[in-house]
Structure formats: C-alpha cells, structure tokens
Design a protein around this motif. Structure first.
Motif, PDB file in Angstrom:
ATOM      1  N   LEU A 372     -14.245  -5.408  10.174  1.00 46.51           N
ATOM      2  CA  LEU A 372     -14.228  -4.707   9.001  1.00 46.51           C
ATOM      3  C   LEU A 372     -13.073  -4.550   8.199  1.00 46.51           C
ATOM      4  O   LEU A 372     -12.986  -4.271   7.022  1.00 46.51           O
ATOM      5  N   ASP A 373     -11.940  -4.892   8.969  1.00 50.04           N
ATOM      6  CA  ASP A 373     -10.610  -4.839   8.328  1.00 50.04           C
ATOM      7  C   ASP A 373      -9.699  -5.852   9.082  1.00 50.04           C
ATOM      8  O   ASP A 373      -9.936  -6.455  10.069  1.00 50.04           O
ATOM      9  N   GLY A 374      -8.595  -6.109   8.675  1.00 44.32           N
ATOM     10  CA  GLY A 374      -7.587  -6.774   9.086  1.00 44.32           C
ATOM     11  C   GLY A 374      -6.064  -6.094   9.254  1.00 44.32           C
ATOM     12  O   GLY A 374      -5.928  -5.143   9.054  1.00 44.32           O
ATOM     13  N   GLY A 375      -5.116  -6.874  10.040  1.00 37.58           N
ATOM     14  CA  GLY A 375      -3.932  -6.086  10.303  1.00 37.58           C
ATOM     15  C   GLY A 375      -3.122  -6.270   9.091  1.00 37.58           C
ATOM     16  O   GLY A 375      -3.653  -6.875   7.882  1.00 37.58           O
ATOM     17  N   LEU A 376      -2.123  -5.251   9.127  1.00 35.74           N
ATOM     18  CA  LEU A 376      -1.316  -5.213   7.960  1.00 35.74           C
ATOM     19  C   LEU A 376      -0.242  -6.509   7.948  1.00 35.74           C
ATOM     20  O   LEU A 376       0.681  -6.626   8.810  1.00 35.74           O
TER      21      LEU A 376
END
Length: 466
Positions: A372-376
């Motif tokens: 759903l998301d990735g790292g910064l």
C-alpha cells in the motif's frame, strides 16, 4: 546389465569421482619430536627452576616460547584433483539448523547425489572444510541456509580462503526472510528437499551475476576509568570495528524487532521449528514495538550524510540502508515498481550505488509489506555516513543479524568494498540458445565488471530481445 563404472548421469559435470581425488598427509618435525620423547623430566625440572627464579625476583626467559628441542610434529593435508577441464564441481554448504527439519533433509539429499567431500555441514564441520578447494581451477558453491549463513560463507571465501578461482555462489532458501534468494530468483522457500532438480536447473537455467559488497566501519566512544596518580578519572576510548554488508543495514524500529526476535530465539530455540511460526513470532515482536514505541524521534538521534553531504531527515522511527530490492521477506522499500521521482533511479545490486530509506513507524512498515505504500526515499549515493548520539542506545542490525554491542556507537561508515560472484536463476522457459547468450554476457561481465555494455539493465534487455 549394470555397468561396474558409474558415469554419474546428468550430474557428471559437477561430481568428483573418487579416482580423481588424491589425498596426502604431510608430517614435519617428526625426527626432532621423537628425540625429545625421553626428555620430559628434564623439561619439567627446567620449568620449575625458571618458575623459582621468577618468584625470587630474578630475570627469567619463561615468557619466551622454547623452540629448541621442543617442537611437536605439524600435520598438513594436501588435496590434489585430476579431472577434466569441463568439470565444474559443486560444493554444498548447508546449515542444518535452518528451516527446521528441512536443513537436515537438504544435507542428506546432497550426500545422496554428490561426493561426500563436496558436502560441508556448516554446523558440524565449519567452513574450514572449503580449504581443500583453494587451488581448484574452477568450482561453484551452493549455500543452503538463511541470509546470515550466506554472509558467513561469502566473508570466509573472500577474506580468509582467498582461492585461486573465486566461485559463483548459488542459494537454497532455508531462512526466515530469504531476501537475497528472492532477488536472485531462487524463491522465498523450497517446496522439495530433494536437490536433484535444483542441481539440474543450476546447470542449465542459471547465469553469473555480480553483487556489491559494502564495508561497514563502526566507531565506538566508550568511557573507561583509568588511574591518574592517586585518582581514578574517566576517559573516552575510541574503538573501531569493521564488518561487511550484502543486503541491508537497519537502525531503529526494524533493528529493535530483529533484536527481540533474536533474543527470544536464543532463549527458546524449540519454538522456532518452522518458517511459518518464525514469521508469526516476528509479527508479534512488531506488535509489541507498536505499543511500546521505543524508537520514536529517531531523526533527532542520528545524522545522515550521503557522498559527504548532510541529508535533512523527516520524522522517522527507522532508517534502512539497502543494497538489494528486498527486505523483511520480500518488501521493496525503495519502490522499484514506481516511476523515478526526485532524480532517484531504480536499484541495482551491481551498480556500486547504495540507497537509504526511512519508515515512520510499525504501521508504515505493515503498509509497505502489503504494497500500500513505500519507504521514504532519503538518499542514493556511493558512500553513506550515519552519526549517532553515543548517549542513545540505538538498535542496529546488519543483514538480519542484530548488533549486540549497541551502546556508545558514534559513527557508521558504509563504503563500497568489492563485488562478489553470485548465480541468478533465469527464466524457466529459457532455451539452450538463450542460456548460451546469457553465459556469454556473464563472461563479459566477469572480465570487465564495470563496463557499461555488460551492466544489469543491458543483460536484461538482451535477454528479452533473445
């Protein structure tokens, strides 16, 4: 009618026949050792005299090692192999404790198909058993274990063994995360502990690739009390330690979870009998960290430098320096499936470039794991330095193994060291011609590892065109 001679079947090119092996045991200093067998009493008297002289305050040479007439025989082993030039033997290094009972089954399977001399039990024999292949003209290694076992074998080969020919290393995933195995196409885990089909694929469906190896230098600042005259004063002592990284290095929340998991595994080894149960316990450690929140405000405890330039940090609870495209059992924190943003390029395991990403908490890690998301994305460069407040106890892990001495760390320097040879599994429907083209490209990559035309992207494009 069965022939008396065994041709080793389809695996003949990777099996050493007993007739091709010559073993010699060389004993030196035997004559001097025999001469001194009758002088045991004399030596004991001399030692007693030296001891009494030392007790009386006299000078003594007891600190020096007596070598004259006191040498024991030294025994060295010499292995000689006489086989065809086309033969490339496979040496299997198996961690029998990995994967529950699967490690023992894989070890037994290798004993079934290979010469016992080619099978090394990491637990029972140790990696010193690889010394016999040091001068072999060409050979390859198969590592059956987790990421920690893989790192141990690579470190031994490149730092201790230093063979005449550096072998390509293939993987059989037996650990919990198996991140490097997934990147190289060998999968998350094995479904069959019989290694016959694996060895056949190794012969016809694999190619050589290079993996960047990074040197990690840890600088500690610790206070020690020393005597200055009649007073005992505290002084700061600087200690420098080095290790190597192949996959990733983590600080903060993910390292804390890894340390808790490792501590629990050391205390209750019977609980970690399967990979599925290991993942469940790992998730429980993550849930505990979500409640405790021991790594909050990590961005205030560290400073990040990339190519000697300081990087402004947002709010993070964890920082990960990554070399491969998989972490925590297959999570792509860099987001290689996403388009390039802010000038960042996609990752490669052989471009001598390393990346740093941040996570804002346990929930953010969960979102990354399910896609759903990735790292910064924080930085991408050729070297990374992390300055840590030595007063803070910041958890650190390297390639999934926690760093137990975490107090007093001041700086972490990560610089490129060299490239190691690995084996990547190619597409399962590759034809013989495709495999031959891959071999040619791999050969060129080995001869000129930094040449642009043999880069990872170039090889993949050629493979698709083929």
């Amino acid at each position: 009618q069965i022939s008396q001679e065994c041709d080793c079947g389809k695996l003949a090119s990777m099996i050493l026949n007993p007739s091709e092996i010559k073993y010699e045991k060389i004993v030196t200093n035997m004559t001097r050792f025999k001469k001194n067998l009758g002088s045991v009493v004399k030596k004991s008297i001399e030692k007693m005299k030296r001891f009494r002289k030392k007790q009386n305050g006299g000078s003594s040479n007891s600190g020096k090692k007596a070598t004259d007439g006191n040498e024991e025989p030294s025994v060295t082993e010499k292995w000689t192999f006489a086989c065809e030039e086309k033969k490339v033997p496979v040496v299997a290094c198996v961690n029998s404790k990995s994967g529950g009972l699967k490690g023992e089954e894989v070890l037994a399977s290798f004993y079934k198909y290979l010469n016992p001399l080619q099978v090394v039990s990491v637990i029972h024999e140790g990696l010193g058993a690889l010394n016999k292949f040091k001068d072999f003209p060409k050979w390859r290694i198969v590592v059956a274990g987790g990421d920690g076992t893989i790192a141990s074998v690579l470190n031994y080969v490149y730092d201790t063994l230093k063979p005449k020919y550096y072998p390509e290393v293939s993987l059989i995933p037996l650990g919990t995360g198996n991140d490097l195995s997934q990147v190289l196409g060998w999968g998350k885990t094995i479904s069959d502990t019989d290694v016959y089909d694996y060895l056949l694929n190794l012969e016809g469906r694999s190619m050589m690739t290079l993996l960047d190896r990074w040197k990690v230098t840890l600088t500690y600042q610790r206070q020690e009390k020393v005597w200055q005259g009649l007073k005992r004063e505290a002084k700061v002592k600087t200690v420098v330690e080095s290790s190597y990284m192949y996959n990733y290095l983590g600080l903060g929340i993910d390292a804390k979870i890894t340390k808790d998991f490792h501590t629990l595994r050391e205390q209750y080894p019977s609980l970690f009998s399967s990979r599925l149960l290991n993942k469940f316990i790992y998730s429980q450690a993550g849930t505990r960290e979500l409640i405790m929140g021991a790594c909050r405000n990590m961005h205030q405890k560290i400073k990040l430098f990339c190519n000697d330039k300081e990087i402004a940090l947002p709010y993070i609870e964890g920082l990960t320096v990554i070399n491969i495209t998989s972490q925590a059992g297959g999570t792509d924190y860099w987001g290689n499936h996403l388009p390039e943003i802010r000038g960042f390029s996609h990752q490669s395991i052989s471009d001598q470039v390393i990346e740093a990403v941040g996570v804002s908490g346990t929930l953010h890690i969960g979102q990354c794991m399910i896609g759903l998301d990735g790292g910064l994305r924080l930085c991408q460069g050729n070297s990374i330095r992390i300055q840590v407040d030595p007063k803070q106890n910041v958890p650190i892990q390297i390639d999934g193994e926690p760093l137990m001495k975490q107090d007093g760390i001041a700086t972490i320097d990560i610089k490129f060291d060299q490239q190691v040879k690995m084996t990547k599994q190619v597409m399962s429907n590759a034809t013989a011609m495709e495999k031959k083209c891959y071999d040619v490209i791999s050969w060129a990559r080995e001869k000129k590892p930094h040449h642009r035309r043999t880069s990872k992207n170039y090889r993949e494009c050629v493979g698709k065109e083929i």
